[in-house]
Design a protein around this motif. Structure first.
Motif, mmCIF file in Angstrom:
data_model
loop_
_atom_site.group_PDB
_atom_site.id
_atom_site.type_symbol
_atom_site.label_atom_id
_atom_site.label_comp_id
_atom_site.label_asym_id
_atom_site.label_seq_id
_atom_site.Cartn_x
_atom_site.Cartn_y
_atom_site.Cartn_z
ATOM 1 N N GLU A 68 0.828 -1.207 0.000
ATOM 2 C CA GLU A 68 0.000 0.000 0.000
ATOM 3 C C GLU A 68 0.863 1.256 0.000
ATOM 4 O O GLU A 68 0.585 2.220 -0.707
ATOM 5 N N GLN A 69 1.918 1.236 0.794
ATOM 6 C CA GLN A 69 2.822 2.382 0.838
ATOM 7 C C GLN A 69 3.499 2.575 -0.513
ATOM 8 O O GLN A 69 3.619 3.691 -1.001
ATOM 9 N N SER A 70 3.906 1.478 -1.121
ATOM 10 C CA SER A 70 4.536 1.552 -2.444
ATOM 11 C C SER A 70 3.554 2.091 -3.473
ATOM 12 O O SER A 70 3.922 2.926 -4.318
ATOM 13 N N ARG A 71 2.315 1.640 -3.413
ATOM 14 C CA ARG A 71 1.295 2.148 -4.341
ATOM 15 C C ARG A 71 1.067 3.640 -4.135
ATOM 16 O O ARG A 71 0.940 4.400 -5.090
ATOM 17 N N ALA A 72 1.003 4.055 -2.877
ATOM 18 C CA ALA A 72 0.801 5.479 -2.579
ATOM 19 C C ALA A 72 1.977 6.309 -3.092
ATOM 20 O O ALA A 72 1.786 7.375 -3.682
ATOM 21 N N GLN A 73 3.186 5.811 -2.893
ATOM 22 C CA GLN A 73 4.362 6.530 -3.375
ATOM 23 C C GLN A 73 4.368 6.590 -4.894
ATOM 24 O O GLN A 73 4.712 7.621 -5.477
ATOM 25 N N THR A 74 3.973 5.492 -5.533
ATOM 26 C CA THR A 74 3.913 5.473 -6.994
ATOM 27 C C THR A 74 2.874 6.459 -7.497
ATOM 28 O O THR A 74 3.125 7.204 -8.444
ATOM 29 N N ALA A 75 1.719 6.480 -6.851
ATOM 30 C CA ALA A 75 0.667 7.422 -7.255
ATOM 31 C C ALA A 75 1.127 8.860 -7.042
ATOM 32 O O ALA A 75 0.890 9.729 -7.884
ATOM 33 N N GLN A 76 1.803 9.109 -5.929
ATOM 34 C CA GLN A 76 2.298 10.460 -5.663
ATOM 35 C C GLN A 76 3.348 10.845 -6.690
ATOM 36 O O GLN A 76 3.348 11.976 -7.188
ATOM 37 N N ALA A 77 4.233 9.929 -7.036
ATOM 38 C CA ALA A 77 5.250 10.217 -8.051
ATOM 39 C C ALA A 77 4.599 10.466 -9.404
ATOM 40 O O ALA A 77 5.026 11.354 -10.151
ATOM 41 N N ALA A 78 3.548 9.713 -9.715
ATOM 42 C CA ALA A 78 2.831 9.919 -10.983
ATOM 43 C C ALA A 78 2.162 11.283 -11.005
ATOM 44 O O ALA A 78 2.200 11.990 -12.024
ATOM 45 N N ARG A 79 1.550 11.671 -9.864
ATOM 46 C CA ARG A 79 0.928 13.002 -9.795
ATOM 47 C C ARG A 79 1.980 14.095 -9.942
ATOM 48 O O ARG A 79 1.761 15.083 -10.642
ATOM 49 N N ALA A 80 3.116 13.921 -9.287
ATOM 50 C CA ALA A 80 4.187 14.914 -9.384
ATOM 51 C C ALA A 80 4.708 15.001 -10.817
ATOM 52 O O ALA A 80 4.963 16.097 -11.333
ATOM 53 N N ALA A 81 4.850 13.861 -11.469
ATOM 54 C CA ALA A 81 5.308 13.857 -12.862
ATOM 55 C C ALA A 81 4.286 14.525 -13.767
ATOM 56 O O ALA A 81 4.644 15.290 -14.675
ATOM 57 N N GLU A 82 3.006 14.266 -13.524
ATOM 58 C CA GLU A 82 1.939 14.887 -14.321
ATOM 59 C C GLU A 82 1.949 16.402 -14.128
ATOM 60 O O GLU A 82 1.832 17.157 -15.099
ATOM 61 N N MET A 83 2.115 16.838 -12.869
ATOM 62 C CA MET A 83 2.156 18.274 -12.607
ATOM 63 C C MET A 83 3.381 18.910 -13.263
ATOM 64 O O MET A 83 3.289 20.008 -13.825
ATOM 65 N N ALA A 84 4.518 18.223 -13.204
ATOM 66 C CA ALA A 84 5.729 18.750 -13.838
ATOM 67 C C ALA A 84 5.550 18.825 -15.348
ATOM 68 O O ALA A 84 5.972 19.801 -15.987
ATOM 69 N N GLN A 85 4.914 17.818 -15.924
ATOM 70 C CA GLN A 85 4.679 17.821 -17.370
ATOM 71 C C GLN A 85 3.734 18.958 -17.748
ATOM 72 O O GLN A 85 3.973 19.663 -18.724
ATOM 73 N N GLN A 86 2.671 19.157 -16.971
ATOM 74 C CA GLN A 86 1.743 20.247 -17.251
ATOM 75 C C GLN A 86 2.434 21.600 -17.118
ATOM 76 O O GLN A 86 2.220 22.498 -17.935
ATOM 77 N N SER A 87 3.271 21.728 -16.113
ATOM 78 C CA SER A 87 4.013 22.974 -15.925
ATOM 79 C C SER A 87 4.953 23.214 -17.102
ATOM 80 O O SER A 87 5.039 24.336 -17.612
ATOM 81 N N ALA A 88 5.628 22.174 -17.530
ATOM 82 C CA ALA A 88 6.531 22.302 -18.681
ATOM 83 C C ALA A 88 5.746 22.662 -19.936
ATOM 84 O O ALA A 88 6.196 23.510 -20.731
ATOM 85 N N MET A 89 4.578 22.056 -20.104
ATOM 86 C CA MET A 89 3.761 22.363 -21.280
ATOM 87 C C MET A 89 3.284 23.812 -21.235
ATOM 88 O O MET A 89 3.253 24.498 -22.269
ATOM 89 N N ARG A 90 2.915 24.294 -20.037
ATOM 90 C CA ARG A 90 2.501 25.697 -19.909
ATOM 91 C C ARG A 90 3.667 26.618 -20.240
ATOM 92 O O ARG A 90 3.489 27.632 -20.910
ATOM 93 N N GLN A 91 4.867 26.277 -19.758
ATOM 94 C CA GLN A 91 6.036 27.104 -20.044
ATOM 95 C C GLN A 91 6.337 27.116 -21.531
ATOM 96 O O GLN A 91 6.654 28.164 -22.103
ATOM 97 N N VAL A 92 6.236 25.948 -22.168
ATOM 98 C CA VAL A 92 6.476 25.864 -23.613
ATOM 99 C C VAL A 92 5.455 26.703 -24.360
ATOM 100 O O VAL A 92 5.797 27.465 -25.273
ATOM 101 N N ALA A 93 4.187 26.600 -23.966
ATOM 102 C CA ALA A 93 3.138 27.386 -24.618
ATOM 103 C C ALA A 93 3.376 28.878 -24.404
ATOM 104 O O ALA A 93 3.207 29.684 -25.331
ATOM 105 N N GLN A 94 3.782 29.239 -23.199
ATOM 106 C CA GLN A 94 4.051 30.650 -22.912
ATOM 107 C C GLN A 94 5.241 31.140 -23.726
ATOM 108 O O GLN A 94 5.211 32.249 -24.272
#
Length: 167
Positions: A68-94
């Motif tokens: 469960e802890q591993s799943r939570a960490q994986t989900a958190q890492a996926a959310r962080a990666a998604e947020m970083a990707q969205q931020s990068a996409m916003r920066q690229v668009a800007q």
């Protein structure tokens, strides 16, 4: 002697019986001790089995918690990666928008500069429009015939206000 034989036999039988009884009692005691030892071994084995089951349940709970802890960490890492990707996409668009705006402004400035070089918007000399003086052409101005009539061959007398042909 005949008396002693049955007595000896009876004594021997009594001794044998006493020995048999003693051996029987010893065997009973040994059997009871074996039963008690077997019972103690059974109880010890059951206690070991219960302990192993408890340990297995504990390990299973720990393993599930780890999963469960591993799943939570994986989900958190996926959310962080998604947020970083969205931020990068916003920066690229800007950056694209900024680049497009800069290019557009540069092209506009270049077009304005070309337009200004090709045809100036304003003139430094003020001209009067609509009056006969303003309508005179350069040829008329330079003509030797351009007298008081303005070069059109018209003579005008400024003192009398009358005009005529200059012939």
């Amino acid at each position: 002697m005949a008396f002693w034989v049955p007595f000896t036999i009876a004594l021997t039988a009594a001794a044998t019986t006493a020995t048999g009884i003693a051996q029987s009692q010893a065997a009973n005691r040994a059997a009871e001790a074996a039963r008690q030892q077997a019972q103690a071994q059974r109880e010890a084995a059951l206690a070991r089995v219960r302990q192993m089951q408890a340990d297995a349940e504990q390990r299973s709970r720990e393993f599930q918690a780890s999963i469960e802890q591993s799943r939570a960490q994986t989900a958190q890492a996926a959310r962080a990666a998604e947020m970083a990707q969205q931020s990068a996409m916003r920066q690229v668009a800007q950056q694209k928008a900024s680049s497009a705006l800069a290019i557009q402004q540069q092209q506009l400035a270049s077009a304005i500069q070309r337009q200004a070089q090709v045809s100036p918007v304003g003139s430094k000399v003020r001209r009067r429009v609509g009056t006969p003086q303003a309508l005179r052409t350069s040829l008329e101005i330079q003509s030797p015939l351009a007298g008081a009539g303005g070069g059109l061959g018209l003579a005008s007398d400024t003192s009398t206000g009358t005009g005529g042909l200059n012939v």
